[in-house]
Motif scaffolding. Structure first.
Motif, short mmCIF file in Angstrom:
data_model
loop_
_atom_site.label_atom_id
_atom_site.label_comp_id
_atom_site.label_asym_id
_atom_site.label_seq_id
_atom_site.Cartn_x
_atom_site.Cartn_y
_atom_site.Cartn_z
N ALA A 1 0.84 -1.19 0.00
CA ALA A 1 0.00 0.00 0.00
C ALA A 1 0.88 1.24 0.00
O ALA A 1 2.01 1.22 0.46
CB ALA A 1 -0.90 0.00 1.24
N PRO A 2 0.36 2.35 -0.53
CA PRO A 2 1.12 3.59 -0.48
C PRO A 2 1.37 4.02 0.96
O PRO A 2 0.63 3.66 1.86
CB PRO A 2 0.21 4.59 -1.20
N ALA A 3 2.41 4.81 1.16
CA ALA A 3 2.79 5.23 2.50
C ALA A 3 1.76 6.14 3.13
O ALA A 3 1.54 6.12 4.32
CB ALA A 3 4.15 5.91 2.45
N THR A 4 1.11 6.96 2.36
CA THR A 4 0.13 7.90 2.89
C THR A 4 -1.24 7.23 3.01
O THR A 4 -1.54 6.31 2.26
CB THR A 4 0.04 9.15 2.00
N ALA B 1 -9.03 1.07 2.29
CA ALA B 1 -9.90 1.60 1.23
C ALA B 1 -9.21 2.75 0.51
O ALA B 1 -9.31 2.88 -0.71
CB ALA B 1 -11.24 2.04 1.81
N HIS B 2 -8.50 3.57 1.26
CA HIS B 2 -7.79 4.72 0.66
C HIS B 2 -6.69 4.23 -0.28
O HIS B 2 -6.51 4.77 -1.38
CB HIS B 2 -7.20 5.62 1.74
N ALA C 1 -4.75 3.37 -5.79
CA ALA C 1 -4.27 2.46 -6.84
C ALA C 1 -5.17 2.55 -8.07
O ALA C 1 -4.69 2.59 -9.20
CB ALA C 1 -4.21 1.03 -6.32
N LEU C 2 -6.48 2.62 -7.85
CA LEU C 2 -7.40 2.74 -8.97
C LEU C 2 -7.27 4.09 -9.65
O LEU C 2 -7.38 4.18 -10.88
CB LEU C 2 -8.84 2.51 -8.49
N ALA C 3 -7.02 5.13 -8.89
CA ALA C 3 -6.84 6.46 -9.48
C ALA C 3 -5.60 6.50 -10.37
O ALA C 3 -5.56 7.20 -11.38
CB ALA C 3 -6.73 7.52 -8.39
N ARG C 4 -4.57 5.72 -10.00
CA ARG C 4 -3.35 5.64 -10.82
C ARG C 4 -3.49 4.59 -11.91
O ARG C 4 -2.54 4.35 -12.66
CB ARG C 4 -2.14 5.28 -9.94
#
Length: 154
Positions: A14-17, A32-33, A38-41
Motif C-alpha cells: 500500500a502507499p505510504a500515505t 480503502a484509501h 491504486a485505482l486512481a493511478r
C-alpha cells in the motif's frame, strides 16, 4: 526526500500515505484509501493485490468517512473487473467449445477415409457408391443442357 520523488509502491504494498483521493484521511479507512489511490493511478495489479477482488471486499475495505461517490467508485471498479473476468471465462469456454466441435467435425470427415474399404458385391446395395447428384438435380441439369443445346453455340 519529498513525496513527489518517492518511489511508487511495489505490487502488494500500500502507499505510504493514508489520504484518500476524495480527501478523507481517516486512519481506519487506510485499506480503502490505498485501493482508491491504486485505482486512481490505474494500477489494477496493485488494486487486486490490495483486495479489490477479495470475497470480504465490502466489510474489509470500508471507510465511513469517505464520500459516497468515492465508495461507489470502489464498488463500480470491483463490479467492472468481475464482469471483465467473467467475460474472459465465457470467451475461453466458447473457444474450447468451438475447437472441440471443429475437432469432432474433422474426425467425422476423416472417418470414412480411415476405415478400410469394404469389398463391394452386387448383393450389397447399401455399400454401393452414391451418385454425385440427387435424381432431381441430375434431371434439372439434363433439361438445362438440352435447352442450351437447342439454342446453339453462342
Amino acid at each position: 526526500m519529498n513525496a513527489a520523488h518517492a518511489d511508487p509502491p511495489h505490487a502488494g504494498q500500500a502507499p505510504a500515505t493514508t489520504a484518500c483521493v476524495c480527501g478523507c484521511s481517516q486512519a481506519d479507512g487506510a485499506a480503502a484509501h490505498a485501493l482508491a489511490q491504486a485505482l486512481a493511478r490505474d494500477d489494477l495489479d496493485l488494486a487486486i493485490s490490495l483486495g479489490l477482488l477479495a470475497e470480504e471486499f465490502p466489510a474489509k475495505l470500508a471507510c465511513t468517512a469517505c464520500t459516497p461517490a468515492c465508495t461507489q467508485a470502489l464498488r463500480d471498479a470491483r463490479e467492472q473487473r468481475l464482469r471483465a473476468l467473467a467475460a474472459r471465462e465465457r470467451y475461453r469456454a466458447r473457444a474450447q467449445r468451438l475447437q472441440r466441435r471443429a475437432d469432432e467435425r474433422a474426425a467425422q470427415r476423416a472417418a470414412p477415409t480411415v476405415a478400410a474399404p469394404a469389398v463391394l458385391t452386387n448383393t450389397d446395395a447399401a455399400a454401393a457408391p452414391r451418385p454425385a447428384l440427387p435424381n432431381a438435380a441430375a434431371a434439372a441439369l439434363a433439361r438445362a443442357k438440352a435447352k442450351a443445346a437447342q439454342r446453339g453455340p453462342t
